[in-house]
Design an enzyme around this catalytic site. Sequence first.
Site, mmCIF file in Angstrom:
data_model
loop_
_atom_site.group_PDB
_atom_site.id
_atom_site.type_symbol
_atom_site.label_atom_id
_atom_site.label_comp_id
_atom_site.label_asym_id
_atom_site.label_seq_id
_atom_site.Cartn_x
_atom_site.Cartn_y
_atom_site.Cartn_z
ATOM 1 N N GLU A 1 31.887 -48.774 -0.879
ATOM 2 C CA GLU A 1 31.804 -47.314 -0.908
ATOM 3 C C GLU A 1 31.384 -46.869 -2.306
ATOM 4 O O GLU A 1 32.212 -46.709 -3.204
ATOM 5 C CB GLU A 1 33.168 -46.705 -0.581
ATOM 6 C CG GLU A 1 33.675 -47.012 0.813
ATOM 7 C CD GLU A 1 34.690 -45.991 1.298
ATOM 8 O OE1 GLU A 1 35.715 -45.776 0.634
ATOM 9 O OE2 GLU A 1 34.441 -45.386 2.356
ATOM 10 N N GLU B 1 39.471 -43.111 -4.451
ATOM 11 C CA GLU B 1 40.369 -42.011 -4.847
ATOM 12 C C GLU B 1 41.706 -42.562 -5.354
ATOM 13 O O GLU B 1 42.289 -42.002 -6.294
ATOM 14 C CB GLU B 1 40.566 -41.058 -3.666
ATOM 15 C CG GLU B 1 39.300 -40.243 -3.387
ATOM 16 C CD GLU B 1 39.023 -39.976 -1.917
ATOM 17 O OE1 GLU B 1 37.886 -39.596 -1.578
ATOM 18 O OE2 GLU B 1 39.941 -40.171 -1.088
ATOM 19 N N SER C 1 29.388 -40.658 2.754
ATOM 20 C CA SER C 1 28.534 -39.641 3.416
ATOM 21 C C SER C 1 27.856 -40.131 4.684
ATOM 22 O O SER C 1 26.735 -39.715 5.006
ATOM 23 C CB SER C 1 27.497 -39.096 2.425
ATOM 24 O OG SER C 1 28.163 -38.374 1.405
ATOM 25 N N LYS D 1 42.015 -39.093 5.227
ATOM 26 C CA LYS D 1 42.486 -38.701 3.890
ATOM 27 C C LYS D 1 43.665 -37.716 4.037
ATOM 28 O O LYS D 1 44.434 -37.809 5.000
ATOM 29 C CB LYS D 1 41.325 -38.152 3.055
ATOM 30 C CG LYS D 1 40.176 -39.170 2.965
ATOM 31 C CD LYS D 1 39.104 -38.788 1.981
ATOM 32 C CE LYS D 1 37.987 -39.814 1.987
ATOM 33 N NZ LYS D 1 36.937 -39.539 0.992
ATOM 34 N N GLY E 1 31.831 -38.147 -0.219
ATOM 35 C CA GLY E 1 32.080 -36.702 -0.179
ATOM 36 C C GLY E 1 30.968 -35.865 -0.775
ATOM 37 O O GLY E 1 31.112 -34.654 -0.946
ATOM 38 N N ASN F 1 38.724 -42.471 8.001
ATOM 39 C CA ASN F 1 39.702 -42.198 6.947
ATOM 40 C C ASN F 1 39.923 -40.686 6.870
ATOM 41 O O ASN F 1 39.109 -39.967 6.292
ATOM 42 C CB ASN F 1 39.172 -42.739 5.614
ATOM 43 C CG ASN F 1 40.117 -42.438 4.447
ATOM 44 O OD1 ASN F 1 41.221 -41.927 4.646
ATOM 45 N ND2 ASN F 1 39.676 -42.763 3.251
ATOM 46 N N HIS G 1 40.965 -47.704 -2.222
ATOM 47 C CA HIS G 1 39.987 -46.619 -2.059
ATOM 48 C C HIS G 1 39.678 -46.024 -3.432
ATOM 49 O O HIS G 1 40.554 -45.931 -4.296
ATOM 50 C CB HIS G 1 40.519 -45.546 -1.114
ATOM 51 C CG HIS G 1 39.481 -44.549 -0.745
ATOM 52 N ND1 HIS G 1 39.116 -43.492 -1.562
ATOM 53 C CD2 HIS G 1 38.680 -44.482 0.337
ATOM 54 C CE1 HIS G 1 38.155 -42.818 -0.982
ATOM 55 N NE2 HIS G 1 37.866 -43.393 0.153
HETATM 56 O O1 LIG Z 1 35.881 -42.038 1.355
HETATM 57 C C1 LIG Z 1 35.231 -42.368 2.315
HETATM 58 C C2 LIG Z 1 33.904 -41.713 2.643
HETATM 59 O O2 LIG Z 1 34.082 -40.329 2.631
HETATM 60 P P1 LIG Z 1 32.858 -39.402 3.172
HETATM 61 O O3 LIG Z 1 32.425 -40.015 4.480
HETATM 62 O O4 LIG Z 1 33.457 -38.041 3.316
HETATM 63 O O5 LIG Z 1 31.784 -39.492 2.108
HETATM 64 N N1 LIG Z 1 35.672 -43.303 3.154
HETATM 65 O O6 LIG Z 1 36.874 -43.926 2.896
#
Ligand SMILES: O=C(COP(=O)(O)O)NO
Length: 250
Positions: A167, A97, A213, A13, A173, A11, A95
């Site tokens: 997740e 976010e 992570s 982003k 992150g 991803n 997701h």
């Molecule tokens: O959002 C994430 C994970 O992000 P990280 O690997 O940067 O923690 N995956 O969709």
Amino acid sequence: MVARKFFVGGNFKMNGSLKEIETIIERINEAKFDGEVELVVAPPALYLLKIQEELKPPAQVSAQNSYTEKSGAFTGEISPNQLKDANVHWVILGHSERRSLFGDTDKLVADKTKAAVEAGLGVIACIGESLQEREADQTQAVVERQLEAIANEISESEWKDIVIAYEPVWAIGTGKVASKEQAQEVHANIRQWLAKKVSQTVADQTRIIYGGSVNGKNSGDLATAADIDGFLVGGASLKPEFIDIVNSGK
Ligand SMILES: O=C(COP(=O)(O)O)NO
């Protein structure tokens, strides 16, 4: 024991210029992938068509979001049918976010999932609890609530088009990856929930991947957990170690 094909999503982003993303794609194209793996990379929507031209199999492109409608007055949105028309076969939905920053509710995620599956896309459906919810021992209740919303909108046969991505928000992150035991416990509970609420076949066949992570150092150990069928990778998908993560499921 049902064999589930290892699945890794990258991803990206809202990161990378076209040039930077093309460099990442060159690295993925040159990599040697051991064993069977289903690999999708999700660049920003603006670059999907260009990257799709350049990406070599087995990798495929994925969108990072799509809407609930086929077409219409929805400024800024992308229809799942337009993704299919553009030969994009995967989309990440729900997701954390999207949920926390852009107001994607459980119902909206479920409606987006339904529309994407009906358009013929594969869906990486994201669920996961916040740190506060985990500390309040609400993890299972939260992931079941998020799953229930999706299950209410799709038929048993449509689960074949869905990969569930667990997740935990507190791991995204932050560098604070869930331990193998923590992730395995939630993945196993999700699989039991699928068996109880949908069917044993769906529970056995659905890939449940972990995100939060993941990196080249921790992916190998995480991949040995019985119910971790792959990863959804954020930051590390932009780095050379992404190849190690893809190969961690061998
Ligand atoms: O959002 C994430 C994970 O992000 P990280 O690997 O940067 O923690 N995956 O969709």
